[in-house]
Write an enzyme that holds these catalytic residues in place. Structure first.
Site, PDB file in Angstrom:
ATOM      1  N   TYR A 113      12.427  14.898  -4.536  1.00 44.84           N
ATOM      2  CA  TYR A 113      13.597  14.134  -3.297  1.00 44.84           C
ATOM      3  C   TYR A 113      15.244  14.715  -3.105  1.00 44.84           C
ATOM      4  CZ  TYR A 113      10.986  10.790  -1.125  1.00 44.84           C
ATOM      5  OH  TYR A 113       9.690  10.120  -1.176  1.00 44.84           O
ATOM      6  N   GLU A 133      17.211 -14.291   2.943  1.00 40.55           N
ATOM      7  CA  GLU A 133      17.054 -13.591   4.507  1.00 40.55           C
ATOM      8  C   GLU A 133      18.121 -14.574   5.384  1.00 40.55           C
ATOM      9  OE1 GLU A 133      12.350 -14.032   4.862  1.00 40.55           O
ATOM     10  OE2 GLU A 133      13.635 -16.347   5.423  1.00 40.55           O
TER      11      GLU A 133
END
Length: 391
Positions: free
Chosen positions: A301, A372
């Site tokens: 990468y 969350e």
């Protein structure tokens, strides 16, 4: 609709979807799949997109791509979320704990998908206010598989003007948006060195050719590369955490293996270090009458480098969601870099660290979790960036 009213509506719509985003994230968390095995995940994404009027197609094997155009012409923007999980056995005791033993979403990809899916719903709802086209990419195989490279090779970025991605980020506090103009994440190369000698009894090393001493020498030499052959104002590291030799204390093995990763922020440093690492492995092995091989594993990468002008353009838009701050560049790797080699792009972090909820574990940890409460922000980021040229 006036731009400031549209922005407000997009943010409100994202907030209103919070419960739905959480539900989608929990479903995806319970059903993790490894890179290029995301078949059920692919089906789940396509089913939801079709429900909102999209015509999704498969890409990169187990990925999904779709697009939507507004009534007014304009640039083509791509939004990306990664899909794959990791080969980690989850240790969280959650009601939505992974149902696949030994496989876990320990890097936040479940949250990325839930946020982008919800944003797709909002984009469709406000389509009449969209200037241009939005490509929505659910990408498989980020965890070492170079799924982004496959999508680029298929030509999906050829006509894209700007590309954006988000990563849930445990190093920064929950809800904070990390935005760096320029360098953000390092290049990533995985390698394996195999040294072949001659095995034997540990009490008679002179009758053997011990490959483990070569591995030890190579390990130390690699660290000297960093301190002696890299500009001290640059950043690079070589980590070699995996070693395989003998399975008993009285046996000299015939083969020893050393595996690890190289990370740099400079492509020239990356090229030079890989060359020197290969050379050192060969010459140290030869000095001790051994054979060697140096292999690169998977896909290499490049560094993630954000467009400075685009970063400056989106910052004031995102500030209506919450604090936007520059963060310390990371030695972590991300194949989002392949998109940035094709077009202008920005990769953002969204903080999820929340000590009060004991959400403190790093990425790739068996107790990694996501706060969350910030998921609506991830959705809002995607939605606002989709309408960048309408705001």
């Amino acid at each position: 609709m006036e731009p400031h009213h549209l922005k407000k509506e997009l943010i409100t719509a994202s907030r209103n979807l919070q419960n739905e985003i959480v539900a989608m994230r929990r479903y995806l968390h319970q059903h993790p799949e490894l890179l290029f095995q995301e078949h059920d995940t692919q089906a789940y994404i396509m089913k939801n997109l079709q429900k909102w009027g999209y015509k999704p197609e498969k890409t990169a094997g187990t990925g999904v791509i779709t697009q939507i155009s507004g009534e007014k012409g304009g640039p083509i923007i791509a939004l990306r979320a990664d899909m794959d999980a990791l080969a980690i056995h989850e240790e969280n005791e959650l009601e939505f704990k992974s149902l696949n033993p030994g496989v876990m979403h320990a890097c936040g990809h479940d949250a990325h998908m839930a946020c982008l899916l919800s944003a797709a719903q909002i984009i469709a709802k406000f389509r009449n206010h969209l200037h241009g086209t939005v490509k929505i990419i659910f990408q498989p195989g980020e965890e070492g598989g170079g799924g982004a490279k496959k999508i680029v090779t298929e030509g999906h970025l050829d006509n894209v003007d700007q590309v954006f991605g988000i990563h849930m980020w445990s190093p920064i506090y929950t809800g904070v948006i990390g935005l760096n103009p320029g360098l953000l994440m390092a290049s990533a190369d995985m390698f394996r060195i195999t040294i072949k000698g001659k095995g034997g009894h540990a009490a008679f090393p002179y009758l053997s050719i011990d490959p483990t001493i070569v591995v030890h020498e190579i390990y130390e030499a690699f660290q000297k590369l960093i301190t002696r052959e890299i500009n001290p104002l640059h950043t690079a590291l070589i980590t070699t955490p995996e070693f395989h030799g003998s399975k008993a204390g009285n046996i000299i093995p015939s083969t020893a293996i050393l595996s690890g990763t190289l990370r740099t922020f400079d492509l020239k440093d990356q090229k030079n270090l890989l060359s020197r690492m290969r050379e050192i492995s060969e010459l140290y092995a030869k000095a001790w009458r051994c054979e060697s091989s140096f292999e690169l594993l998977g896909v290499s990468y490049p560094p993630v480098v954000n467009s400075k002008s685009l970063s400056e353009k989106i910052k004031p838009i995102l500030q209506d969601i919450g604090a936007v701050t520059e963060v310390e560049p990371s030695m972590g790797g991300e194949d989002f870099a392949f998109y940035q080699q094709k077009t202008d792009g920005v990769f953002l972090f969204l903080g999820i660290q929340n000590p009060k909820k004991k959400i403190i574990y790093p990425h790739h940890h068996p107790k990694f979790d996501v706060d969350e409460d910030v998921l609506w922000k991830g959705c809002a980021i995607y939605a606002l960036l989709a309408f960048l040229h309408s705001l």
